[in-house]
Design a protein around this motif. Structure first.
Motif, PDB file in Angstrom:
ATOM      1  N   PRO A 112      66.875  74.629  31.267  1.00 42.11           N
ATOM      2  CA  PRO A 112      66.832  75.728  32.222  1.00 42.11           C
ATOM      3  C   PRO A 112      67.875  75.572  33.337  1.00 42.11           C
ATOM      4  O   PRO A 112      68.387  74.484  33.566  1.00 42.11           O
ATOM      5  N   ALA A 113      68.151  76.678  34.038  1.00 44.51           N
ATOM      6  CA  ALA A 113      69.109  76.676  35.142  1.00 44.51           C
ATOM      7  C   ALA A 113      68.596  77.587  36.245  1.00 44.51           C
ATOM      8  O   ALA A 113      67.815  78.514  36.003  1.00 44.51           O
ATOM      9  N   TRP A 114      69.056  77.332  37.454  1.00 47.17           N
ATOM     10  CA  TRP A 114      68.665  78.131  38.612  1.00 47.17           C
ATOM     11  C   TRP A 114      68.801  79.623  38.316  1.00 47.17           C
ATOM     12  O   TRP A 114      69.729  80.061  37.626  1.00 47.17           O
ATOM     13  N   VAL A 115      67.889  80.409  38.867  1.00 48.45           N
ATOM     14  CA  VAL A 115      67.738  81.811  38.483  1.00 48.45           C
ATOM     15  C   VAL A 115      68.961  82.672  38.785  1.00 48.45           C
ATOM     16  O   VAL A 115      69.094  83.761  38.224  1.00 48.45           O
ATOM     17  N   THR A 116      69.862  82.240  39.650  1.00 48.37           N
ATOM     18  CA  THR A 116      70.979  83.084  40.087  1.00 48.37           C
ATOM     19  C   THR A 116      72.217  82.972  39.207  1.00 48.37           C
ATOM     20  O   THR A 116      73.000  83.922  39.120  1.00 48.37           O
ATOM     21  N   TYR A 117      72.433  81.828  38.555  1.00 48.14           N
ATOM     22  CA  TYR A 117      73.693  81.626  37.833  1.00 48.14           C
ATOM     23  C   TYR A 117      73.947  82.704  36.768  1.00 48.14           C
ATOM     24  O   TYR A 117      75.015  83.320  36.729  1.00 48.14           O
ATOM     25  N   ALA A 118      73.000  82.908  35.877  1.00 47.05           N
ATOM     26  CA  ALA A 118      73.209  83.860  34.785  1.00 47.05           C
ATOM     27  C   ALA A 118      73.329  85.295  35.282  1.00 47.05           C
ATOM     28  O   ALA A 118      74.227  86.029  34.833  1.00 47.05           O
ATOM     29  N   PRO A 119      72.484  85.752  36.206  1.00 43.88           N
ATOM     30  CA  PRO A 119      72.663  87.120  36.711  1.00 43.88           C
ATOM     31  C   PRO A 119      74.012  87.345  37.375  1.00 43.88           C
ATOM     32  O   PRO A 119      74.589  88.435  37.244  1.00 43.88           O
ATOM     33  N   GLN A 120      74.530  86.352  38.097  1.00 43.84           N
ATOM     34  CA  GLN A 120      75.851  86.517  38.696  1.00 43.84           C
ATOM     35  C   GLN A 120      76.902  86.729  37.619  1.00 43.84           C
ATOM     36  O   GLN A 120      77.790  87.592  37.761  1.00 43.84           O
ATOM     37  N   ALA A 121      76.821  85.961  36.545  1.00 41.43           N
ATOM     38  CA  ALA A 121      77.788  86.143  35.457  1.00 41.43           C
ATOM     39  C   ALA A 121      77.677  87.546  34.873  1.00 41.43           C
ATOM     40  O   ALA A 121      78.690  88.225  34.643  1.00 41.43           O
ATOM     41  N   ARG A 122      76.446  87.992  34.640  1.00 47.67           N
ATOM     42  CA  ARG A 122      76.260  89.325  34.052  1.00 47.67           C
ATOM     43  C   ARG A 122      76.758  90.423  34.987  1.00 47.67           C
ATOM     44  O   ARG A 122      77.331  91.414  34.531  1.00 47.67           O
ATOM     45  N   LEU A 123      76.523  90.270  36.294  1.00 41.54           N
ATOM     46  CA  LEU A 123      77.000  91.282  37.241  1.00 41.54           C
ATOM     47  C   LEU A 123      78.517  91.430  37.196  1.00 41.54           C
ATOM     48  O   LEU A 123      79.051  92.506  37.480  1.00 41.54           O
ATOM     49  N   LEU A 124      79.208  90.350  36.829  1.00 43.70           N
ATOM     50  CA  LEU A 124      80.661  90.374  36.755  1.00 43.70           C
ATOM     51  C   LEU A 124      81.170  90.641  35.342  1.00 43.70           C
ATOM     52  O   LEU A 124      82.365  90.516  35.063  1.00 43.70           O
ATOM     53  N   GLY A 125      80.256  91.002  34.435  1.00 39.44           N
ATOM     54  CA  GLY A 125      80.655  91.323  33.079  1.00 39.44           C
ATOM     55  C   GLY A 125      80.985  90.106  32.231  1.00 39.44           C
ATOM     56  O   GLY A 125      81.659  90.236  31.198  1.00 39.44           O
ATOM     57  N   ARG A 126      80.503  88.941  32.638  1.00 39.17           N
ATOM     58  CA  ARG A 126      80.760  87.719  31.885  1.00 39.17           C
ATOM     59  C   ARG A 126      79.516  87.340  31.080  1.00 39.17           C
ATOM     60  O   ARG A 126      78.388  87.594  31.495  1.00 39.17           O
ATOM     61  N   ARG A 127      79.737  86.676  29.986  1.00 36.59           N
ATOM     62  CA  ARG A 127      78.639  86.190  29.161  1.00 36.59           C
ATOM     63  C   ARG A 127      78.182  84.838  29.695  1.00 36.59           C
ATOM     64  O   ARG A 127      79.007  83.995  30.061  1.00 36.59           O
ATOM     65  N   ALA A 128      76.863  84.626  29.751  1.00 34.19           N
ATOM     66  CA  ALA A 128      76.306  83.332  30.151  1.00 34.19           C
ATOM     67  C   ALA A 128      75.616  82.715  28.943  1.00 34.19           C
ATOM     68  O   ALA A 128      74.680  83.296  28.380  1.00 34.19           O
ATOM     69  N   THR A 129      76.083  81.546  28.538  1.00 30.89           N
ATOM     70  CA  THR A 129      75.521  80.842  27.387  1.00 30.89           C
ATOM     71  C   THR A 129      74.732  79.639  27.870  1.00 30.89           C
ATOM     72  O   THR A 129      75.260  78.787  28.591  1.00 30.89           O
TER      73      THR A 129
END
Length: 420
Positions: A112-129
């Motif tokens: 798992p990872a902190w709740v903000t990392y993946a949403p920030q990537a998605r907001l910028l149109g980046r994929r989070a793996t």
């Protein structure tokens, strides 16, 4: 025009829900929000007041004095740093998002990872793996799994480029050992990944003798270190964060891109907060002692919560830093199912709605939603008033104080009802 629905970050939404329930008179054991909750050191208050007259815009990167203070802070942690390698911002969250924007490629995260990392990537149109962490700790992906994930992403035509690590970790409360950090950094170098090392909990190690290796030591040419004052100094509401960029052309390019974003989004750190940063990162002895006392307080209460969840039947890694535990209630799945808790979302809901215990389910952290895992943040147990928190800070056994023990007993009672 139709806009897609959006949601407030789950940790902030839960904190607001707890406030609503408490305002309505409902008792809640609040383990859902990572706010440090130690008493405010008087030197920080003086620095804030001294900086109150700074009403003009300051430099985008930060005042020279504050930049020197942050550089000195890192140098005392085996990371020689020039002021020109540093950027200050209103919290480390905007810096993290600016870094994602600065790197042309997708993001790799431990799971798992902190709740903000993946949403920030998605907001910028980046994929989070998400990449699974090793058995012994969170905050870093398993090195072999990381290498496989990078190659699989590239084979699929995607561009994995940015690797985010957390030392010590949120949500698991653990710390990756130096040997593991070196292995992960070796993969980053081999695959040409840029590393972001989120070290906002570094100064809250439960045992100060615990070996700590920053990825900026293992891979100095490609690692950005972020930190701030929200956790160590309990200044979450003041919003003071920093980033240290590597020396060399890559670091210069990344810093320039982050500053370009900063100039268009937040302009610069607020004037009074620049004075606070200058003072806090200078680490005067009395303030450094206050931070160490806070680390001892976090250790005592977090270890107590760890004992409670283990006694209730959970598997849980022992905490090493910060104020989190991440229990896994798979061993008592059958008992929990009898109460309607069959996955992390329903476990979170049952604990809050039926037992008045607020936690964040593991699904918010990118974990398997079918798992029975949640993050418990322990620092809100220190007390509801400043006097209670000061008593806890000064105590050799904070978990034994009546106001802390009551909350621990309520947690133990709720888990016992669910797992009996």
């Amino acid at each position: 025009m139709t806009l897609r629905p959006a949601a407030v970050s789950p940790n902030l939404a839960l904190d607001q829900e707890v406030a609503r329930r408490r305002a309505a008179g409902a008792p809640v054991v609040h383990l859902g929000f990572g706010e440090a909750r130690v008493p405010l050191h008087e030197g920080l208050t003086r620095a804030l007041l001294d900086g109150a007259g700074r009403t003009a815009y300051g430099p985008v990167a930060g005042d020279p004095g504050a930049l020197r203070a942050v550089a000195g802070y890192h140098a005392r942690r085996r990371l020689p740093t020039e002021p020109g390698q540093v950027v200050l911002a209103p919290g480390s969250k905007p810096l993290l998002m600016a870094l994602v924007a600065a790197v042309e490629g997708d993001v790799l995260l431990p799971c798992p990872a902190w709740v903000t990392y993946a949403p920030q990537a998605r907001l910028l149109g980046r994929r989070a793996t998400a990449v699974a962490v090793p058995a012994e700790c969170g905050g870093v992906p398993d090195p072999d799994a990381l290498a496989r994930a990078v190659r699989a992403e590239r084979k699929a035509g995607r561009r994995p480029r940015l690797l985010v690590l957390t030392l010590p970790d949120n949500p698991t409360g653990t710390l990756a050992p130096p040997s593991l950090v070196r292995r992960v950094c070796a993969v980053a170098r081999e695959e040409d990944l840029i590393v972001v090392s989120d070290e906002i909990y570094r100064d809250l190690l439960h045992d100060p003798a615990t070996p700590f290796l920053s990825p900026a030591e293992a891979a100095p040419e490609r690692t950005v270190v972020t930190t701030g004052l929200s956790k160590t100094h309990a200044l979450g509401g003041w919003r003071i964060g920093t980033a240290r960029f590597p020396a060399g052309d890559l670091g210069t390019a990344l810093r320039d891109r982050v500053l370009a974003t900063a100039s268009e989004v937040w302009s610069g750190l607020a004037g009074p907060m620049r004075a606070v940063a200058d003072y806090a990162f200078g680490e005067p002895p009395d303030l450094a002692g206050h931070v160490r006392a806070g680390a001892r307080l976090h250790a005592g209460v977090t270890r107590a919560v760890h004992r409670v969840v283990v006694a209730a039947g959970a598997d849980c890694r022992p905490p090493a830093g910060g104020f989190y535990v991440y229990p896994d209630f798979e061993p008592v799945r059958e008992a929990l199912a009898g109460h309607g808790a069959v996955d992390s979302a329903s476990l979170e809901r049952v604990l809050l709605e039926r037992h008045g215990v607020a936690v964040l389910g593991g699904h918010h952290f990118g974990d398997d939603p079918r798992a029975l895992r949640f993050r418990a943040a322990t620092s809100l147990l220190h007390g509801a008033t400043d006097q209670q928190r000061r008593t806890a800070l000064d105590s050799a056994d904070p978990a034994g104080l009546p106001h802390v023990a009551r909350e621990l007993d309520r947690l133990a009672e709720a888990l016992a009802k669910l797992t009996a």
